[in-house]
Design an enzyme around this catalytic site. Structure first.
Site, PDB file in Angstrom:
ATOM      1  N   GLU A  50       0.856  -1.202   0.000  1.00 39.22           N
ATOM      2  CA  GLU A  50       0.000   0.000   0.000  1.00 39.22           C
ATOM      3  C   GLU A  50       0.892   1.252   0.000  1.00 39.22           C
ATOM      4  O   GLU A  50       1.924   1.282   0.666  1.00 39.22           O
ATOM      5  CB  GLU A  50      -0.834  -0.026   1.294  1.00 39.22           C
ATOM      6  N   ASN A 113      -7.269   5.939  -1.926  1.00 35.62           N
ATOM      7  CA  ASN A 113      -6.125   5.084  -1.602  1.00 35.62           C
ATOM      8  C   ASN A 113      -6.248   3.911  -2.575  1.00 35.62           C
ATOM      9  O   ASN A 113      -7.139   3.065  -2.435  1.00 35.62           O
ATOM     10  CB  ASN A 113      -6.223   4.639  -0.135  1.00 35.62           C
ATOM     11  N   LYS A 130      -9.523   1.699  -2.054  1.00 35.31           N
ATOM     12  CA  LYS A 130      -9.727   1.118  -0.722  1.00 35.31           C
ATOM     13  C   LYS A 130     -11.143   1.375  -0.210  1.00 35.31           C
ATOM     14  O   LYS A 130     -11.618   2.517  -0.199  1.00 35.31           O
ATOM     15  CB  LYS A 130      -8.699   1.712   0.238  1.00 35.31           C
ATOM     16  N   GLU A 149      -6.535   8.576   7.605  1.00 39.62           N
ATOM     17  CA  GLU A 149      -7.079   8.096   6.314  1.00 39.62           C
ATOM     18  C   GLU A 149      -8.498   8.609   6.083  1.00 39.62           C
ATOM     19  O   GLU A 149      -8.884   8.905   4.957  1.00 39.62           O
ATOM     20  CB  GLU A 149      -7.045   6.575   6.257  1.00 39.62           C
ATOM     21  N   CYS A 175      -4.753  -3.141   2.762  1.00 35.87           N
ATOM     22  CA  CYS A 175      -4.472  -3.051   4.197  1.00 35.87           C
ATOM     23  C   CYS A 175      -5.653  -3.369   5.101  1.00 35.87           C
ATOM     24  O   CYS A 175      -5.961  -4.516   5.332  1.00 35.87           O
ATOM     25  CB  CYS A 175      -3.860  -1.707   4.553  1.00 35.87           C
ATOM     26  N   ASN A 200       0.267  -1.152   5.448  1.00 30.63           N
ATOM     27  CA  ASN A 200       1.139  -0.380   6.360  1.00 30.63           C
ATOM     28  C   ASN A 200       0.496  -0.514   7.717  1.00 30.63           C
ATOM     29  O   ASN A 200      -0.551   0.122   7.973  1.00 30.63           O
ATOM     30  CB  ASN A 200       1.131   1.106   6.012  1.00 30.63           C
TER      31      ASN A 200
END
Ligand code: CDV
Length: 312
Positions: A50, A113, A130, A149, A175, A200
């Site tokens: 990611e 993302n 994402k 995020e 993730c 991450n």
């Protein structure tokens, strides 16, 4: 499709830390080095983590949106990543990697993302955004580092999908998605035989520090259960190590449809692990204990798509 010998020789290309001031060119040079190592190992597909091009910037509160936007890409490939696309094309290797993307959708700019999948001819054949964005929206001063995020990205409106590549069906997730059983089930129902998932993950989780010692366990638990319950290969790839004072777990792993880890990273730095992933092995699970057509009961699962949480 011939269900014999559908082997995709796959590398999980774990990356060590990326500094806040590290230029894209440096990250891309590191990626190319791993790609070339994979090529010497006759790999078909290389999976990067990611947000591979930059440091994990949601850990910093940035009130100035132009500072945030500097971590995003507005086109792909671009000048910074063109050498990666060119080298992979020359080697005939497919690859995936995550990055922060600004793009126009439904008449406005979105921040996603994103993870892309590129075939051996250098064409982007899948773009995944994402779905599960963890963290928080506002600057929370009590935290030793932020996880913004929810502030910096829009949640994907696109859901999960899989595409044809290398004789099989491949899907992506990113993730936090890996912790949600729905992710793997959606991918499996779209036909995916392999899920590519970069991450991450800080070792320290500020809202529940009592679980810090379980981070590696929860990582593998999620990847392995997702693989097994859906009879699919799962390629989990970390950005690892001490990144700007934040300790990120490693443990990149290639998980077979039986849920077994068949290759695992040993370091917290740039490292590739390789495995021959025979997509035909999905049938070991999918024609047996998890034969969806025979045993699934979607009529009994209606709450799953209808509600986010228990009404209380
Ligand atoms: N990048 C991530 O999505 N990280 C999350 C958070 C919760 C640490 C994760 O699930 O690993």
């Amino acid at each position: 499709m011939d269900d014999k010998n559908r082997v995709v020789r796959t590398a999980a290309a774990q990356m060590g830390p990326i500094a806040r001031d590290e230029p894209r060119a440096s990250a891309v040079a590191r990626m190319i080095k791993l790609l070339e190592q994979a090529a010497r190992d006759k790999v078909d597909l290389v999976v990067f983590p990611e947000l591979t091009l930059t440091s994990f910037f949601p850990r910093w509160f940035m009130p100035d949106q132009s500072e945030v936007d500097a971590y995003f890409e507005t086109e792909m490939p671009n000048a910074a990543t063109a050498p990666l696309f060119a080298r992979a094309h020359a080697l005939g290797i497919a690859f995936s990697f995550g990055y922060a993307e600004i793009c126009r959708h439904d008449g406005r700019l979105h921040h996603f993302n994103t993870s892309i999948l590129v075939d051996g001819a250098g064409q982007i054949i899948d773009r995944y955004r994402k779905v599960h964005l963890p963290g928080h929206t506002n600057h929370e001063l009590w935290r030793p580092f932020q996880h913004l995020e929810k502030r910096y990205f829009d949640p994907s409106p696109f859901g999960f999908q899989s595409v044809d590549l290398l004789g099989g069906k491949i899907g992506q997730a990113i993730c936090n998605d890996r912790r949600w059983p729905e992710t793997y089930r959606e991918l499996a129902l779209s036909g995916a035989e392999m899920a590519l998932i970069g991450y991450n993950t800080p070792r320290h989780y500020p809202p529940a520090p009592e679980h810090d010692h379980l981070q590696d366990f929860h990582n593998h638990l999620s990847l392995q259960s997702g693989a097994y319950a859906n009879g699919m290969w799962v390629i989990g790839v970390a950005k690892a190590g001490l990144e700007e004072g934040c300790d990120l777990i490693g443990g990149s792993a290639i998980v077979a449809p039986t849920g077994e880890i068949i290759a695992q990273a040993r370091t917290l730095g740039d490292e590739i692990i390789v495995a021959d992933c025979d997509l035909a092995r999905c049938a070991e699970i999918r024609t047996n204990i998890f034969d969806f057509a025979q045993h699934r009961r979607p009529d009994a699962y209606k709450r799953i798509a209808g509600r986010t949480a228990h009404p209380d």
